[in-house]
Write a protein that holds these residues in place. Structure first.
Motif, PDB file in Angstrom:
ATOM      1  N   ILE A  17      17.515   3.773   0.589  1.00 38.58           N
ATOM      2  CA  ILE A  17      17.549   3.945  -0.874  1.00 38.58           C
ATOM      3  C   ILE A  17      18.630   3.045  -1.486  1.00 38.58           C
ATOM      4  O   ILE A  17      18.545   2.651  -2.641  1.00 38.58           O
ATOM      5  N   CYS A  45       3.717   1.357   2.804  1.00 40.05           N
ATOM      6  CA  CYS A  45       4.793   2.290   2.383  1.00 40.05           C
ATOM      7  C   CYS A  45       4.215   3.693   2.280  1.00 40.05           C
ATOM      8  O   CYS A  45       4.216   4.305   1.196  1.00 40.05           O
ATOM      9  N   ILE A  46       3.726   4.181   3.386  1.00 39.07           N
ATOM     10  CA  ILE A  46       3.049   5.480   3.453  1.00 39.07           C
ATOM     11  C   ILE A  46       3.722   6.303   4.542  1.00 39.07           C
ATOM     12  O   ILE A  46       4.522   5.779   5.325  1.00 39.07           O
ATOM     13  N   LYS A  47       3.360   7.594   4.604  1.00 39.66           N
ATOM     14  CA  LYS A  47       4.008   8.466   5.592  1.00 39.66           C
ATOM     15  C   LYS A  47       3.258   8.399   6.927  1.00 39.66           C
ATOM     16  O   LYS A  47       2.085   8.020   6.972  1.00 39.66           O
ATOM     17  N   PRO A  48       3.932   8.783   8.019  1.00 43.62           N
ATOM     18  CA  PRO A  48       3.358   8.563   9.353  1.00 43.62           C
ATOM     19  C   PRO A  48       1.913   9.040   9.515  1.00 43.62           C
ATOM     20  O   PRO A  48       1.074   8.295  10.039  1.00 43.62           O
ATOM     21  N   ILE A 107      13.035  -0.735   8.221  1.00 47.66           N
ATOM     22  CA  ILE A 107      13.436   0.577   7.723  1.00 47.66           C
ATOM     23  C   ILE A 107      14.388   0.313   6.567  1.00 47.66           C
ATOM     24  O   ILE A 107      15.550  -0.052   6.773  1.00 47.66           O
ATOM     25  N   PRO A 108      13.855   0.450   5.349  1.00 48.98           N
ATOM     26  CA  PRO A 108      14.724   0.228   4.194  1.00 48.98           C
ATOM     27  C   PRO A 108      15.608   1.453   3.959  1.00 48.98           C
ATOM     28  O   PRO A 108      15.508   2.441   4.687  1.00 48.98           O
ATOM     29  N   SER A 167      19.504   4.956   6.684  1.00 48.86           N
ATOM     30  CA  SER A 167      18.542   5.464   5.694  1.00 48.86           C
ATOM     31  C   SER A 167      18.726   6.944   5.381  1.00 48.86           C
ATOM     32  O   SER A 167      18.565   7.355   4.240  1.00 48.86           O
ATOM     33  N   ASN A 199      -7.239  -0.190  -0.831  1.00 52.42           N
ATOM     34  CA  ASN A 199      -6.352  -0.728   0.201  1.00 52.42           C
ATOM     35  C   ASN A 199      -6.880  -2.075   0.708  1.00 52.42           C
ATOM     36  O   ASN A 199      -6.110  -2.995   0.979  1.00 52.42           O
ATOM     37  N   ARG A 258      -2.976   5.661  -3.271  1.00 55.72           N
ATOM     38  CA  ARG A 258      -4.113   6.599  -3.201  1.00 55.72           C
ATOM     39  C   ARG A 258      -4.432   7.163  -4.586  1.00 55.72           C
ATOM     40  O   ARG A 258      -5.571   7.126  -5.039  1.00 55.72           O
ATOM     41  N   ILE A 313       0.872  -1.172   0.000  1.00 54.00           N
ATOM     42  CA  ILE A 313       0.000   0.000   0.000  1.00 54.00           C
ATOM     43  C   ILE A 313       0.909   1.221   0.000  1.00 54.00           C
ATOM     44  O   ILE A 313       1.699   1.418   0.932  1.00 54.00           O
ATOM     45  N   GLY A 314       0.833   2.005  -1.077  1.00 54.11           N
ATOM     46  CA  GLY A 314       1.718   3.166  -1.233  1.00 54.11           C
ATOM     47  C   GLY A 314       2.831   2.830  -2.210  1.00 54.11           C
ATOM     48  O   GLY A 314       3.713   2.024  -1.900  1.00 54.11           O
ATOM     49  N   GLU A 365      -0.337   9.308   7.429  1.00 53.43           N
ATOM     50  CA  GLU A 365      -1.288   8.648   6.519  1.00 53.43           C
ATOM     51  C   GLU A 365      -1.744   7.291   7.061  1.00 53.43           C
ATOM     52  O   GLU A 365      -2.605   6.638   6.473  1.00 53.43           O
ATOM     53  N   LYS A 413      -0.576   6.414 -10.353  1.00 53.72           N
ATOM     54  CA  LYS A 413       0.836   6.181 -10.021  1.00 53.72           C
ATOM     55  C   LYS A 413       1.169   4.685 -10.040  1.00 53.72           C
ATOM     56  O   LYS A 413       2.177   4.267 -10.613  1.00 53.72           O
ATOM     57  N   SER A 416       7.901   6.993  -3.439  1.00 53.28           N
ATOM     58  CA  SER A 416       9.336   6.780  -3.601  1.00 53.28           C
ATOM     59  C   SER A 416       9.775   5.407  -3.065  1.00 53.28           C
ATOM     60  O   SER A 416      10.315   4.582  -3.799  1.00 53.28           O
ATOM     61  N   VAL A 464      -5.278   4.445   6.444  1.00 49.15           N
ATOM     62  CA  VAL A 464      -5.005   3.133   5.845  1.00 49.15           C
ATOM     63  C   VAL A 464      -5.387   2.014   6.823  1.00 49.15           C
ATOM     64  O   VAL A 464      -5.995   1.010   6.439  1.00 49.15           O
TER      65      VAL A 464
HETATM   66  N1  LIG Z   1      12.714   7.777   1.209  1.00 48.45           N
HETATM   67  C1  LIG Z   1      13.533   7.020   1.939  1.00 48.45           C
HETATM   68  O1  LIG Z   1      14.745   6.893   1.703  1.00 48.45           O
HETATM   69  C2  LIG Z   1      12.952   6.239   3.086  1.00 48.45           C
HETATM   70  C3  LIG Z   1      13.743   5.283   3.746  1.00 48.45           C
HETATM   71  C4  LIG Z   1      13.185   4.535   4.787  1.00 48.45           C
HETATM   72  C5  LIG Z   1      11.874   4.774   5.172  1.00 48.45           C
HETATM   73  N2  LIG Z   1      11.149   5.729   4.536  1.00 48.45           N
HETATM   74  C6  LIG Z   1       9.769   5.960   4.993  1.00 48.45           C
HETATM   75  O2  LIG Z   1       8.884   5.528   4.008  1.00 48.45           O
HETATM   76  C7  LIG Z   1       7.665   6.248   4.152  1.00 48.45           C
HETATM   77  C8  LIG Z   1       7.179   6.626   2.770  1.00 48.45           C
HETATM   78  O3  LIG Z   1       8.112   7.535   2.226  1.00 48.45           O
HETATM   79  P1  LIG Z   1       8.132   7.869   0.681  1.00 48.45           P
HETATM   80  O4  LIG Z   1       9.343   8.691   0.468  1.00 48.45           O
HETATM   81  O5  LIG Z   1       7.928   6.634  -0.136  1.00 48.45           O
HETATM   82  O6  LIG Z   1       6.802   8.804   0.602  1.00 48.45           O
HETATM   83  P2  LIG Z   1       5.942   9.138  -0.682  1.00 48.45           P
HETATM   84  O7  LIG Z   1       6.807   9.182  -1.901  1.00 48.45           O
HETATM   85  O8  LIG Z   1       5.108  10.328  -0.342  1.00 48.45           O
HETATM   86  O9  LIG Z   1       4.970   7.883  -0.839  1.00 48.45           O
HETATM   87  C9  LIG Z   1       3.836   7.672  -0.055  1.00 48.45           C
HETATM   88  C10 LIG Z   1       2.783   7.064  -0.960  1.00 48.45           C
HETATM   89  O10 LIG Z   1       1.683   6.653  -0.141  1.00 48.45           O
HETATM   90  C11 LIG Z   1       0.497   6.939  -0.872  1.00 48.45           C
HETATM   91  N3  LIG Z   1      -0.631   7.085   0.053  1.00 48.45           N
HETATM   92  C12 LIG Z   1      -0.843   8.076   0.943  1.00 48.45           C
HETATM   93  N4  LIG Z   1      -2.005   7.898   1.603  1.00 48.45           N
HETATM   94  C13 LIG Z   1      -2.540   6.749   1.105  1.00 48.45           C
HETATM   95  C14 LIG Z   1      -3.728   6.039   1.365  1.00 48.45           C
HETATM   96  N5  LIG Z   1      -4.627   6.457   2.261  1.00 48.45           N
HETATM   97  N6  LIG Z   1      -3.942   4.908   0.665  1.00 48.45           N
HETATM   98  C15 LIG Z   1      -3.067   4.457  -0.260  1.00 48.45           C
HETATM   99  N7  LIG Z   1      -1.914   5.096  -0.562  1.00 48.45           N
HETATM  100  C16 LIG Z   1      -1.651   6.230   0.114  1.00 48.45           C
HETATM  101  C17 LIG Z   1       0.783   8.245  -1.587  1.00 48.45           C
HETATM  102  O11 LIG Z   1      -0.116   8.376  -2.669  1.00 48.45           O
HETATM  103  P3  LIG Z   1      -0.316   9.718  -3.539  1.00 48.45           P
HETATM  104  O12 LIG Z   1       0.298   9.390  -4.856  1.00 48.45           O
HETATM  105  O13 LIG Z   1      -1.796   9.919  -3.630  1.00 48.45           O
HETATM  106  O14 LIG Z   1       0.364  10.833  -2.799  1.00 48.45           O
HETATM  107  C18 LIG Z   1       2.243   8.067  -2.003  1.00 48.45           C
HETATM  108  O15 LIG Z   1       2.387   7.499  -3.296  1.00 48.45           O
HETATM  109  C19 LIG Z   1       7.961   7.462   5.032  1.00 48.45           C
HETATM  110  O16 LIG Z   1       7.348   7.314   6.281  1.00 48.45           O
HETATM  111  C20 LIG Z   1       9.457   7.436   5.180  1.00 48.45           C
HETATM  112  O17 LIG Z   1       9.865   7.829   6.480  1.00 48.45           O
HETATM  113  C21 LIG Z   1      11.631   6.451   3.494  1.00 48.45           C
END
Ligand SMILES: NC(=O)c1ccc[n+]([C@@H]2O[C@H](COP(=O)([O-])OP(=O)(O)OC[C@H]3O[C@@H](n4cnc5c(N)ncnc54)[C@H](OP(=O)(O)O)[C@@H]3O)[C@@H](O)[C@H]2O)c1
Length: 277
Positions: A119, A69-72, A116-117, A170, A56, A35, A6-7, A74, A39, A10, A78
């Motif tokens: 990049i 895979c969503i933000k805190p 916690i993955p 990370s 979902n 969401r 789910i999500g 969100e 995408k 990135s 879900v």
């Molecule tokens: N980036 C990193 O290097 C990294 C590393 C480790 C952990 N993380 C963690 O991973 C989490 C996600 O980060 P990210 O960078 O991947 O964020 P992101 O790019 O904003 O991706 C979040 C995705 O979740 C989707 N979403 C939001 N609400 C939803 C819902 N109700 N139902 C279904 N999908 C939904 C969003 O859809 P929309 O397209 O509609 O916005 C978006 O595509 C964060 O908490 C971050 O701390 C990130």
């Protein structure tokens, strides 16, 4: 085995692509939703066989493993979507640090883990941190870690150290990339070397240094000692770095932890309606 996501922002898309490219999963085993559905549909165009779920709930139903895979902030929405269909046999895996295991165990009847993955997992390298809730069995943990071992090194950490471990594994790639950028910029400005050449040299150096520190038998201290002969050029450079950068890491950790504490409070307010100042 069916694995749901789910999500597909990135991190969600990086994980899906890495699991499939590494051969850990076949596209047909993966069902993903997002969401904004366009995408995940775009992702499925690049990965033939990947299944798109329209909601979902649909992604959760029948998935043995389900990655969130969503933000805190969100999570609440879900969790409410999937709660009616999730069963005790399923393993739900959050990838975000400020949503605590107990938040998820209080809200869902299934097994809970957090990973916690990084990049770096995109190039099948680096750490993937693993933290388990109270309901996972050893076989669940082995299953998850076997999967993660295709895209990096699974490393168990206790929840207490999730933030600092995430900072290192990370956030670290961004911090190191900043260092390389600044070093290369200074090289270009001071000497006229091309930016491409300076960046390539610094990047190759980073790759090699990582190998020396993981499989080459060096520690950070022994590596410095080996390169910096007394009275030599590297020793002079290290002297400057100690003078200018020695204290920066404490500030860095203080700052990331303060932001983390703030995020945990916001998540608790969202989940349980507690007051946030
Ligand atoms: N980036 C990193 O290097 C990294 C590393 C480790 C952990 N993380 C963690 O991973 C989490 C996600 O980060 P990210 O960078 O991947 O964020 P992101 O790019 O904003 O991706 C979040 C995705 O979740 C989707 N979403 C939001 N609400 C939803 C819902 N109700 N139902 C279904 N999908 C939904 C969003 O859809 P929309 O397209 O509609 O916005 C978006 O595509 C964060 O908490 C971050 O701390 C990130």
């Amino acid at each position: 085995m069916r694995v749901g996501f789910i999500g597909t922002g990135s991190m969600g898309s990086i994980l899906i692509e890495a699991f499939i490219r590494s051969g850990a999963l076949n596209p047909e085993q993966v069902v993903a939703t997002n969401r904004t559905l366009s995408k995940v549909e775009r992702l499925a165009e690049h990965i033939p066989g990947l299944q798109v779920a329209r909601s979902n709930k649909e992604a959760a139903e029948g998935s043995d493993l389900l990655f969130l895979c969503i933000k805190p902030l969100e999570f609440k929405e879900v969790i409410e979507d999937i709660r009616p269909v999730v069963t005790g046999e399923q393993l739900v895996i959050s990838i975000t640090s400020p949503v605590l295991l107990r938040h998820l165990e209080e809200q869902l009847p299934c097994k809970i883990a957090k990973i916690i993955p990084s990049i770096t997992n995109y190039v099948l390298s680096g750490a993937a941190l693993c933290i388990y809730g109270n309901r996972t069995m050893p076989e669940d943990e082995v299953l998850l870690e076997n999967l993660l071992s295709h895209i990096g090194s699974p490393i168990r950490v206790s929840e207490q150290y999730t933030r600092i471990s995430s900072d290192l594994s990370s956030c670290g790639p961004a911090f190191l990339a900043y260092f390389i950028q600044k070093y290369a910029e200074a090289a270009v400005n001071a000497t006229g070397i091309s930016e491409e050449e300076a960046t390539l040299l610094a990047s190759e150096m980073t790759l090699g240094t990582g190998k020396l520190l993981t499989t080459g038998g060096f520690t950070p201290a022994t590596l410095q000692k080996r390169v910096a002969v007394p009275g030599g050029i590297t020793a002079e450079g290290l002297r400057i770095m100690e003078k200018e950068l020695g204290g920066v890491f404490y500030d860095l950790i203080r700052t990331t932890h303060a932001k983390y504490d703030e995020d945990v409070e916001k998540v608790e307010a969202r989940f349980f309606g507690t007051q946030v100042d």
